[in-house]
Design a protein around this motif. Sequence first.
Motif, PDB file in Angstrom:
ATOM      1  N   VAL A 391      39.473  40.771  33.997  1.00  0.00           N
ATOM      2  CA  VAL A 391      37.746  41.014  33.894  1.00  0.00           C
ATOM      3  C   VAL A 391      36.994  39.814  33.569  1.00  0.00           C
ATOM      4  O   VAL A 391      36.135  39.181  34.274  1.00  0.00           O
ATOM      5  N   GLY A 392      37.323  39.532  32.067  1.00  0.00           N
ATOM      6  CA  GLY A 392      36.500  38.452  31.512  1.00  0.00           C
ATOM      7  C   GLY A 392      36.834  37.081  32.215  1.00  0.00           C
ATOM      8  O   GLY A 392      36.175  36.004  32.786  1.00  0.00           O
ATOM      9  N   ARG A 393      37.830  36.887  32.740  1.00  0.00           N
ATOM     10  CA  ARG A 393      38.390  35.460  33.485  1.00  0.00           C
ATOM     11  C   ARG A 393      37.581  35.550  34.917  1.00  0.00           C
ATOM     12  O   ARG A 393      37.192  34.518  35.274  1.00  0.00           O
ATOM     13  N   LEU A 394      37.772  36.813  35.446  1.00  0.00           N
ATOM     14  CA  LEU A 394      36.964  36.750  37.082  1.00  0.00           C
ATOM     15  C   LEU A 394      35.287  36.582  36.614  1.00  0.00           C
ATOM     16  O   LEU A 394      34.779  35.640  37.512  1.00  0.00           O
ATOM     17  N   ASP A 395      34.980  37.096  35.636  1.00  0.00           N
ATOM     18  CA  ASP A 395      33.424  36.861  35.364  1.00  0.00           C
ATOM     19  C   ASP A 395      33.261  35.296  35.063  1.00  0.00           C
ATOM     20  O   ASP A 395      32.219  34.582  35.511  1.00  0.00           O
ATOM     21  N   ARG A 396      34.058  34.710  34.549  1.00  0.00           N
ATOM     22  CA  ARG A 396      33.718  33.256  34.040  1.00  0.00           C
ATOM     23  C   ARG A 396      33.908  32.471  35.386  1.00  0.00           C
ATOM     24  O   ARG A 396      33.230  31.496  35.424  1.00  0.00           O
ATOM     25  N   ALA A 397      34.836  32.934  36.226  1.00  0.00           N
ATOM     26  CA  ALA A 397      35.414  32.006  37.424  1.00  0.00           C
ATOM     27  C   ALA A 397      33.890  32.164  38.355  1.00  0.00           C
ATOM     28  O   ALA A 397      33.646  31.338  38.899  1.00  0.00           O
ATOM     29  N   VAL A 398      33.437  33.272  38.492  1.00  0.00           N
ATOM     30  CA  VAL A 398      32.121  33.520  39.393  1.00  0.00           C
ATOM     31  C   VAL A 398      31.210  32.585  38.738  1.00  0.00           C
ATOM     32  O   VAL A 398      30.222  32.150  39.527  1.00  0.00           O
ATOM     33  N   GLU A 399      30.984  32.574  37.275  1.00  0.00           N
ATOM     34  CA  GLU A 399      29.649  31.871  36.964  1.00  0.00           C
ATOM     35  C   GLU A 399      29.991  30.437  36.835  1.00  0.00           C
ATOM     36  O   GLU A 399      29.047  29.705  37.106  1.00  0.00           O
ATOM     37  N   GLY A 400      31.277  30.122  37.400  1.00  0.00           N
ATOM     38  CA  GLY A 400      31.276  28.540  37.681  1.00  0.00           C
ATOM     39  C   GLY A 400      31.049  28.081  39.093  1.00  0.00           C
ATOM     40  O   GLY A 400      31.015  27.080  39.161  1.00  0.00           O
TER      41      GLY A 400
END
Length: 437
Positions: A391-400
Amino acid sequence: MVVQLGAGLVVAAVGVAALPGSFAGGGTRSWWRRNENMRADAQAAKDAAAQAFYELDSTQRDVRISVETVKAVDSSPIAQRAVGEFDELSRRVDETSGAYIAALDAHDLDATELDTGVAARARRELEQSRQQLLRMKDELEKYHRTLEPLLSRAESQLAQVAPAVERAKQALLAATAALDAVREAGLRADEPARQLAALGPELTLLNEGAGRHGVQETLRRAGEVMRRAETVRGEAEHLPERAREIDRRVVSLRTRMEALETKAGTVEPTLSELRRRFSSECWQDLQRVPQQTAESVKAARVKLDEAATARDGQRWADATAALGTARALLNTSDGAVAAVGERLRQLTEVERDPKAEIDRTRFAVRDAQRLAMAGRSAPDPRHAGPLDAAVGRLDRAVEGLTGRHPDYWHFLRETAGVREAAAQVVQQIREDMGSGH
């Protein structure tokens, strides 16, 4: 008158006169008849002993043949014990036969003067010899009966020898015929010919027979010769088709190579569009695809030429190896060229609608989370940890996904990684459920 001639003549006359009286009285004649009866009894005992000796000798020969049959085939401990028993029996048979021959040589039943005592002793000793000979014959026959199971198996294996050898020879003839047919078709078939020539010494050993090399070894050799001969025949018969197959593959790979050269012409325009529309991180790893494709096509062309040359020289293994290398080079280049077009397609889709990729990835994570909570008030830490990290990895990808030219390629790799992590958790949960944990 007889008396006047002198005392000596008188005595002689009396003796002569007495002879007819003696025979007429029967005393001497009775003794002679008894002597002849004893001679006849002794001769009958001799004939009976001779018959017993003949029967024992015949039985011993028959049993020896059976033992030699078992010995030639069976090397098991049981068979070895049986052979040892026969050796001991044979020793005793020889002793008994020797005693019979000694008794036979000890008495001349054809002698003109045969004492009744000698005749009686001869009859008695010969009768004893006959009894001993018959007892030994009975022992041999009893032993022979105990040998029957081993003999049956041995004969069964011996019966396999001739057909096995014949099958091996027929396989060699078939291989030779196949080789001749291939050569008549203009193919050298050097390797099958070499393999067939190597079977010559084995055929010689087969012809020497099981008597020299043993049944098991002969059966093994016959099977090996047949197998190798059938392999030679199969290779020889396959050569024309193999040549045709190589010809087809050469043509097919040349056609594929030409098609790849055509597709390679689209790589530069595609790369130009990637450079124009997306950040360098999205296409930098594809920069060398045109050069690598050109090099691979050139190397594949060389290998195809080598394959064609090897085929003309009937070096089938070399031709096959060269074709394999050419195909691998073209596969790699095909993949690289396709990757350029696929990269543009994926980046175009995510640029137009990144939400679809995000939703697909979140659905995969939520599905794994629901499975992790099934039947639980709290998830297993082994499952919760990886899913929280995903979940955290997906959130960071979206923020990028910010800026004028976001790194969409990094975003796509991250979402793919998140889905893979979720899939691994699902697999682990299902394995635990299957094992009862």
